[in-house]
Design a protein around this motif. Sequence first.
Motif, PDB file in Angstrom:
ATOM      1  N   TYR A 122     116.614   2.547  65.153  1.00  0.00           N
ATOM      2  CA  TYR A 122     116.771   2.252  66.586  1.00  0.00           C
ATOM      3  C   TYR A 122     115.568   2.775  67.370  1.00  0.00           C
ATOM      4  O   TYR A 122     115.035   2.087  68.250  1.00  0.00           O
ATOM      5  CB  TYR A 122     118.055   2.883  67.125  1.00  0.00           C
ATOM      6  CG  TYR A 122     118.256   2.637  68.611  1.00  0.00           C
ATOM      7  CD1 TYR A 122     118.986   1.541  69.058  1.00  0.00           C
ATOM      8  CD2 TYR A 122     117.708   3.497  69.565  1.00  0.00           C
ATOM      9  CE1 TYR A 122     119.159   1.300  70.415  1.00  0.00           C
ATOM     10  CE2 TYR A 122     117.880   3.269  70.920  1.00  0.00           C
ATOM     11  CZ  TYR A 122     118.600   2.173  71.341  1.00  0.00           C
ATOM     12  OH  TYR A 122     118.756   1.931  72.686  1.00  0.00           O
ATOM     13  N   THR A 123     115.144   3.985  67.053  1.00  0.00           N
ATOM     14  CA  THR A 123     114.002   4.572  67.755  1.00  0.00           C
ATOM     15  C   THR A 123     112.739   3.752  67.538  1.00  0.00           C
ATOM     16  O   THR A 123     111.959   3.517  68.472  1.00  0.00           O
ATOM     17  CB  THR A 123     113.779   6.023  67.276  1.00  0.00           C
ATOM     18  OG1 THR A 123     114.957   6.790  67.528  1.00  0.00           O
ATOM     19  CG2 THR A 123     112.599   6.657  67.999  1.00  0.00           C
ATOM     20  N   LEU A 150     115.359   4.598  74.890  1.00  0.00           N
ATOM     21  CA  LEU A 150     115.403   5.511  73.750  1.00  0.00           C
ATOM     22  C   LEU A 150     116.612   6.423  73.785  1.00  0.00           C
ATOM     23  O   LEU A 150     117.029   6.944  72.753  1.00  0.00           O
ATOM     24  CB  LEU A 150     114.128   6.361  73.699  1.00  0.00           C
ATOM     25  CG  LEU A 150     112.876   5.676  73.147  1.00  0.00           C
ATOM     26  CD1 LEU A 150     111.689   6.606  73.231  1.00  0.00           C
ATOM     27  CD2 LEU A 150     113.100   5.234  71.699  1.00  0.00           C
ATOM     28  N   ARG A 151     117.184   6.618  74.978  1.00  0.00           N
ATOM     29  CA  ARG A 151     118.338   7.506  75.103  1.00  0.00           C
ATOM     30  C   ARG A 151     119.525   7.016  74.284  1.00  0.00           C
ATOM     31  O   ARG A 151     120.420   7.798  73.943  1.00  0.00           O
ATOM     32  CB  ARG A 151     118.739   7.643  76.579  1.00  0.00           C
ATOM     33  CG  ARG A 151     119.878   8.622  76.829  1.00  0.00           C
ATOM     34  CD  ARG A 151     120.062   8.915  78.298  1.00  0.00           C
ATOM     35  NE  ARG A 151     121.296   9.662  78.555  1.00  0.00           N
ATOM     36  CZ  ARG A 151     121.459  10.954  78.331  1.00  0.00           C
ATOM     37  NH1 ARG A 151     120.457  11.660  77.841  1.00  0.00           N
ATOM     38  NH2 ARG A 151     122.610  11.550  78.592  1.00  0.00           N
ATOM     39  N   VAL A 197     117.438  -2.953  72.885  1.00  0.00           N
ATOM     40  CA  VAL A 197     118.669  -2.182  72.691  1.00  0.00           C
ATOM     41  C   VAL A 197     119.573  -2.907  71.700  1.00  0.00           C
ATOM     42  O   VAL A 197     120.064  -2.318  70.729  1.00  0.00           O
ATOM     43  CB  VAL A 197     119.404  -1.965  74.027  1.00  0.00           C
ATOM     44  CG1 VAL A 197     120.784  -1.355  73.788  1.00  0.00           C
ATOM     45  CG2 VAL A 197     118.591  -1.063  74.938  1.00  0.00           C
ATOM     46  N   THR A 198     119.787  -4.196  71.940  1.00  0.00           N
ATOM     47  CA  THR A 198     120.632  -4.991  71.047  1.00  0.00           C
ATOM     48  C   THR A 198     120.030  -5.088  69.660  1.00  0.00           C
ATOM     49  O   THR A 198     120.722  -4.900  68.644  1.00  0.00           O
ATOM     50  CB  THR A 198     120.822  -6.410  71.620  1.00  0.00           C
ATOM     51  OG1 THR A 198     121.231  -6.318  72.989  1.00  0.00           O
ATOM     52  CG2 THR A 198     121.868  -7.170  70.838  1.00  0.00           C
ATOM     53  N   LEU A 210     127.718   7.141  77.474  1.00  0.00           N
ATOM     54  CA  LEU A 210     127.004   8.366  77.815  1.00  0.00           C
ATOM     55  C   LEU A 210     125.502   8.120  77.934  1.00  0.00           C
ATOM     56  O   LEU A 210     124.796   8.893  78.603  1.00  0.00           O
ATOM     57  CB  LEU A 210     127.260   9.435  76.750  1.00  0.00           C
ATOM     58  CG  LEU A 210     128.699   9.922  76.604  1.00  0.00           C
ATOM     59  CD1 LEU A 210     128.822  10.888  75.428  1.00  0.00           C
ATOM     60  CD2 LEU A 210     129.177  10.596  77.882  1.00  0.00           C
ATOM     61  N   SER A 211     125.009   7.068  77.298  1.00  0.00           N
ATOM     62  CA  SER A 211     123.573   6.779  77.299  1.00  0.00           C
ATOM     63  C   SER A 211     123.139   5.956  78.504  1.00  0.00           C
ATOM     64  O   SER A 211     122.090   6.222  79.109  1.00  0.00           O
ATOM     65  CB  SER A 211     123.193   6.028  76.017  1.00  0.00           C
ATOM     66  OG  SER A 211     123.520   6.772  74.864  1.00  0.00           O
TER      67      SER A 211
END
Length: 451
Positions: free
Chosen positions: A131-132, A142-143, A328-329, A388-389
């Motif tokens: 993901y990163t 990135l969060r 993100v996806t 939360l992100s």
Amino acid sequence: MSSEHGGSTAANRVLQRSSYPEWLRIHEILRKETVGGIILLVVTVAALVWANSPAAGSYFALRDFEFGYEPWHLRLTVGEWAADGLLAVFFFLTGLELKREFVAGDLRRPSRAIVPVAAAAGGVVVPALIYTAVNLSSPETLRGWAIPTATDIAFALAVLAVISSHLPGALRIFLLTLAVVDDLIAIAIIAFFYSTDVHPEYLLWMLLPLGLFGFLAQRNPKFFGRNLPAAWLILLPLGIAAWVLMHASGVHATVAGVLLGFLVPVLHRRTQGSAEPPPTGRPGLAEIFEHRFRPLSTGVAIPLFAFFSAGVAVGGAEGFVSALGDPVTLGILAALVLGKPAGILLTTWCVTKTTRASLDPGLSWWDVLGVGILAGVGFTVSLLVNDLSFDAGSASNDHAKVGILSASLASALLAAVVLRLRNRYYRAIEDEERLDLDRDGIPDVFEDRDR
């Protein structure tokens, strides 16, 4: 492709059979979690249909409706109450399961614990790295690196129940224990990386009800086990107080559920015997609480959370294609569908190459791959970390939901292909390996540990 390591003992085998008492307990948990997965599927479809219907406005109005007591930081939306409040029940059960596994279960032995712990760690690290890597060009996203790190055990087991009726029980147990350790890592990530504006004074006050809860539960397990109304009247208010203060501190309130679960005493294996089930009528307080709270978790808490978290307005085919272009996806899809099985398979393989362990002769690496793919079914904790992100209603939040749901569906379908083939193989040899029962009612296969 089966593992052939001559001379390896049962103690050194990876994914070997559990003890019979542990098998009975895990079998019961698997049955309940499978039912929970079916409920999750129903409420998720309902949320998606409502959120994309002409009445979508009423869904989001209900989800975003606020109520509560502001001075205690408890004026929350309905969706936040489901995430912060109801999920605390789920994490309380997670705490109970973790403590039982590492205190009285088969995982109390390092030789058994190393594999699911290593596999869970690999299944967290590799997806996070993927993901990163995908989101390096967009630092604002990135969060969400921890979104694709969790496995939804209820959904995964529901899929496993549908596609495989003849797979070895060791694979189901491996998936369950892996997901439990996975949850522990996710809890640590939430506590350390997703806690904002922490107020230490509330954390210090939280230690009072938390400590009193632990003191009373440890000193009087038989009393609370026999007198459940007393547990509701004494322990429950202390647990709620700890949750409220944890929430006010800025640390995610579900962490309080895990800490409370850790403090409940577990009936130690030495009181049960190494090969016999627990004495009839003598379950520990943790077992009693697990029996009482699991229906509340699987039937109410998790489904309501899923209902208010899974609803996303996709915007038709055009909106779905647009979401697929978001890093993100893409990051979540690649991390769950590819990263999860890669991390689990590679770490399990490394354990066999760097230690004296070997894969149990009755299993194949294809089985491990199938379970690894199935672990890519992420849902409950992934949706929680997403909230939360990214802010609710933001493009990143909505696109992450599309990624989570799409990756979970893709993982389930891919796992179905692999495990269906393995299911046919085990079905063909099932008659040859049929379990024989002794006079004591315990299958021979659980007594012959070196077989």
